[in-house]
Write a protein that holds these residues in place. Structure first.
Motif, short mmCIF file in Angstrom:
data_model
loop_
_atom_site.label_atom_id
_atom_site.label_comp_id
_atom_site.label_asym_id
_atom_site.label_seq_id
_atom_site.Cartn_x
_atom_site.Cartn_y
_atom_site.Cartn_z
N ALA C 220 38.82 40.52 46.72
CA ALA C 220 37.82 39.59 46.20
C ALA C 220 37.53 39.88 44.73
CB ALA C 220 36.53 39.67 47.03
N THR C 221 37.52 41.16 44.37
CA THR C 221 37.30 41.55 42.98
C THR C 221 38.47 41.07 42.11
OG1 THR C 221 36.07 43.49 43.72
CG2 THR C 221 36.89 43.52 41.45
N VAL C 222 39.67 41.26 42.60
CA VAL C 222 40.86 40.78 41.88
C VAL C 222 40.78 39.26 41.71
CG1 VAL C 222 43.37 40.49 42.06
CG2 VAL C 222 42.32 42.69 42.64
N ALA C 223 40.41 38.57 42.77
CA ALA C 223 40.31 37.11 42.70
C ALA C 223 39.27 36.68 41.66
CB ALA C 223 39.94 36.55 44.07
N ALA C 224 38.13 37.36 41.64
CA ALA C 224 37.07 37.00 40.70
C ALA C 224 37.54 37.19 39.26
CB ALA C 224 35.82 37.85 40.97
N ILE C 225 38.23 38.30 39.01
CA ILE C 225 38.70 38.59 37.65
C ILE C 225 39.78 37.59 37.23
CG2 ILE C 225 39.95 40.29 36.26
CD1 ILE C 225 38.46 42.47 37.88
#
Lengths: 276, 276, 276
Positions: C220-225
Motif C-alpha cells: 500500500a505504501t508503494v502504491a501511494a508513492i
C-alpha cells in the motif's frame, strides 16, 4: 539597477525562516519556492534560534499572534541579528489591536530589521506608536496618492533614519525608501486586494530577494515589489482570458512568480527613482 | 425575497472577525473577500475583544480547538453580544469528542448566536447534548431527506426557539429555520463534499451576508446557502468542461463566489418556502 | 501486486486523524479526500485519544512543532497502538533542530509506527540520532542515487528491523523497505519539489492507503508513492499544455489524485522489486 537580482535568487536558493500567521502561511511557502527561495516555518521558542541559524533570512509576520509566538519572534530576531542575517518585518494589523501595536513596538526595540514592509496604516502605526488601522487593510485616509507622495517620501525617509531599516509602504502606489534613496513602483492590480495574503507573500519574496542580494537590499526590495506587482498584472490578464475569478487569480499570481526572470521584470517594471 | 442582499455585502464590505480552525482558514479568508466581505483572523485572548469591536460580525468555528482558543471564543462572543454584532457558530465535529461537544455547549450557554450552521449530526449534538458524529461529516442516519423533512423542520424550529438563533442544517438538502419561517434549499453538488472547507467557507459567507443585512438575517442565511450551492453547481460545470478534478473544483467554487451577484443568484437559486 | 488497493480506499473511505503542521494542512486534507479517504485534524491533548479512536489511521507530522502538540502526538500515537490502528510518521525537518530530532526520537521510543516516511536526510537522522538536514529538504549528499542504491536498501532494511516499521525514503528515486522486501519507485517529477507539501500530502495518502489495506501495508505504501509520483507526472504534463506554473501544478496534482484508479496506476507505475 535591478540586473541579476532574480538570477541570484534562483542560483543561491536562500533558505528563509518564516514566523508567520496561519492564514496565509501556505501561500508564503509556495511563493518563496516559486521565486527561487526555500521556506522553513518554525515558531517554537525551543527551536527558532537553531532554525534561523541555518537560514539566510528571517521573515517575521505578526498576523494571528499569540504569546507563545511573540517570544519566538524576539528570540529568532535577536539571533538573526547576531548572525548578520536579513530580517524582514511585516506588521500585519498593527494599529488594529494593542497586542499587535505593542508587539510591533517590542520587535522594533529589540531587533534591527533590514526591511519593514506594510500598508500605509501599519507603517504609520509603527512610526506613531498609535494607529488608525481598520482590519488589516489600510484605510483610505492613509493611502499614498500622487498628491501626498512628497509627504510620504519624507515620512518614510525619517522612519528609515530612526529604524535603520529600508521602509516599504505598499498599496495602489508602492514606495521604498532608505535614508538616501526613494523609489516609487506603479505595478500591480486592484484584484490583488481581493485575495488574502498578497502582502504576506510579498514580504516573503522581499526576504528571499534581499537574502540573495544582501549588498543591495533596497534595490532587492524594489525588485521584489515590482515583480509581485507585475505578477498581479499578468494574473489579471490570465483571468480575463480564461473567465476566471479571484481564486484563479491567486493561482496565476504564484504561477507568474514561478516563471519570473530578470528580463521579464525589466520589461514590465514600472519603477521611478524619486528625486527630492 | 432575497433582493439586494448581495449588493449590500458588496457595498458595505462587512469586516468579519474569524476565530476558526487552521485547516481551512485560508479558504475562509478568500471566500469572505470573494463574496464582498473582509476577513480578519485573530484568536489570542489579549486581542479578540478589541478586534471583534472593530468588526461587523464574528464567525466562531470549533475545528482544531485548543484551550487557548476556547477562552478567546468566549471572550469574543460575549463582546460581540455586548455590541449587538452578528455572531455565527460553526460547531465543526461537535459529537466527535467531548472537547468539541462541551465547547459547543459552553459557547451556547454564554453567547447568543445570530445563526448556528452545521451538518445534521453537529446540530443534533448541540440539541441533544450527546452526539453520533463520525469525523466531521454527518453520518448517513442523521441526514435530511425528503422523507424526514417535516421532522427536521420541527426539530430545527424548536432549536431556534430554545437558542434564539436562526438554525441552518446543511447537507444534500439544506434547511434554514427560525421560530416562524422555514426554507428548504436544493442547490449544491456532491463534489462539494470532496474538498475540505465548504462548510467553514459557507459559515464565513453567512456571517458576511448577515452582517450586511442585519435586518433580515434568516433571509441572508438562505441567500448565502443558495449562493454557495450555486457556486458548487457552476464549479462542477467548469471542471466538466476543463477535465478538472477536486482541486480545480475548489478554485472554481471561490471564483464563482467572486462573481456572484443578486441576479445570478435569482436565476439559479432553488429555494422553497416550507409551509407547515 | 497492487491490485485493488485504490479501489479499497475508495470503498472503505478510511478516516485519518492528522496531527500535522499548519503550513500544508489544507493540502493534506484535500488530498486525503481526493484519494478516497476522509481527514480529521485535531491536536489538543483533551481530544486526540477520542478522535484517534474513531479513525482507521493516524498521521503524525512534526513540522511546526510545539510543546502542546508534542504531548498530543504521544497520546494519540499510544492510543492508536492500543487499538491496532495504522500509524504513519513524517519526521519533517528531523535534524534541522534538536527539538525536531528529539521529538522524532521520543515518538519512535513510545509509539510503534506502521510506516515512517521522510526524505533521506530525515530518515538518516532518525537512524543516527544525529543529523545533517538543511531546512526541510534532503541535502544533496544524502540523496539516493542509482550508485548508492544497494547501500540505501541495506540501510533501510536495518532501520525496518530495528523499528518494526515499513521505511519509505522519498526523493528523485523512492525506496520502500520492510524486513524482507524492497521496492524502488521511479515516478515523479522535479517540479514536485517546487511546491510545499508534496511530502506531507504523500504521508497522508500513505496513511489512507494503508488503513484501507492493512493486510499489505508495504504494498500500500508503494502504491501511494507511485500514485503520488504519477500524479506529479500528469500535473507536469498539464502545466505544459496550459502554460501554467507551480501553483497550477499543485492544483493539477490534487486533481490527478482525485481521478486516480487502480488501472491508471497500473498503466503508469514505475516500480521495481529490488533483488538483493
Amino acid at each position: 539597477m535591478l540586473e541579476g537580482i532574480i538570477q541570484n535568487v534562483r542560483e543561491r536558493v536562500p533558505l528563509i525562516h518564516c514566523i508567520t500567521n496561519y492564514v496565509t502561511v501556505n501561500d508564503v511557502a509556495n511563493i518563496l519556492l516559486a521565486c527561487g527561495g526555500s521556506p522553513i516555518m518554525a515558531d517554537d521558542q525551543q527551536e527558532v534560534e537553531e532554525i534561523t541559524s541555518i537560514c539566510a533570512g528571517l521573515d517575521i509576520n505578526i498576523g494571528t499572534l499569540n504569546s507563545r509566538t511573540i517570544s519566538s519572534m524576539l528570540l529568532a530576531g535577536k539571533q538573526a541579528n547576531r548572525l548578520g542575517h536579513i530580517t524582514v518585518l511585516d506588521p500585519v494589523g498593527a494599529g488594529a489591536s494593542q497586542l499587535r501595536t505593542n508587539t510591533a513596538k517590542s520587535l522594533l526595540e529589540e531587533v534591527k530589521f533590514t526591511v519593514i514592509r506594510g500598508n500605509s496604516s501599519e507603517i504609520k502605526t509603527i512610526a506613531a506608536g498609535k494607529g488608525n488601522t481598520q482590519g488589516v487593510d489600510a484605510n483610505e485616509l492613509d493611502a499614498i496618492t500622487e498628491q501626498n507622495l512628497p509627504q510620504a517620501v519624507e515620512f518614510a525617509t525619517k522612519l528609515s533614519e530612526s529604524t535603520g531599516s529600508t521602509i516599504a509602504i505598499t498599496g495602489a502606489i508602492d514606495l521604498v525608501c532608505d535614508t538616501t534613496q526613494a523609489y516609487v513602483i506603479r505595478n500591480g492590480h486592484p484584484v490583488m486586494s481581493k485575495i488574502t495574503g498578497t502582502g504576506c507573500m510579498l514580504t516573503g519574496v522581499i526576504a528571499a530577494y534581499c537574502a540573495a542580494n544582501s549588498d543591495r537590499v533596497t534595490e532587492a526590495t524594489v525588485a521584489a515589489i515590482a515583480a509581485m506587482g507585475l505578477c498581479g498584472e499578468l494574473a489579471y490578464q490570465k483571468i480575463c482570458e480564461t473567465n476566471g475569478g479571484t481564486s484563479s487569480f491567486r493561482t496565476y499570481l504564484i504561477d507568474a512568480m514561478s516563471k519570473m526572470e530578470d528580463d521579464i521584470l525589466k520589461g514590465g517594471a514600472k519603477i521611478e527613482v524619486y528625486t527630492r
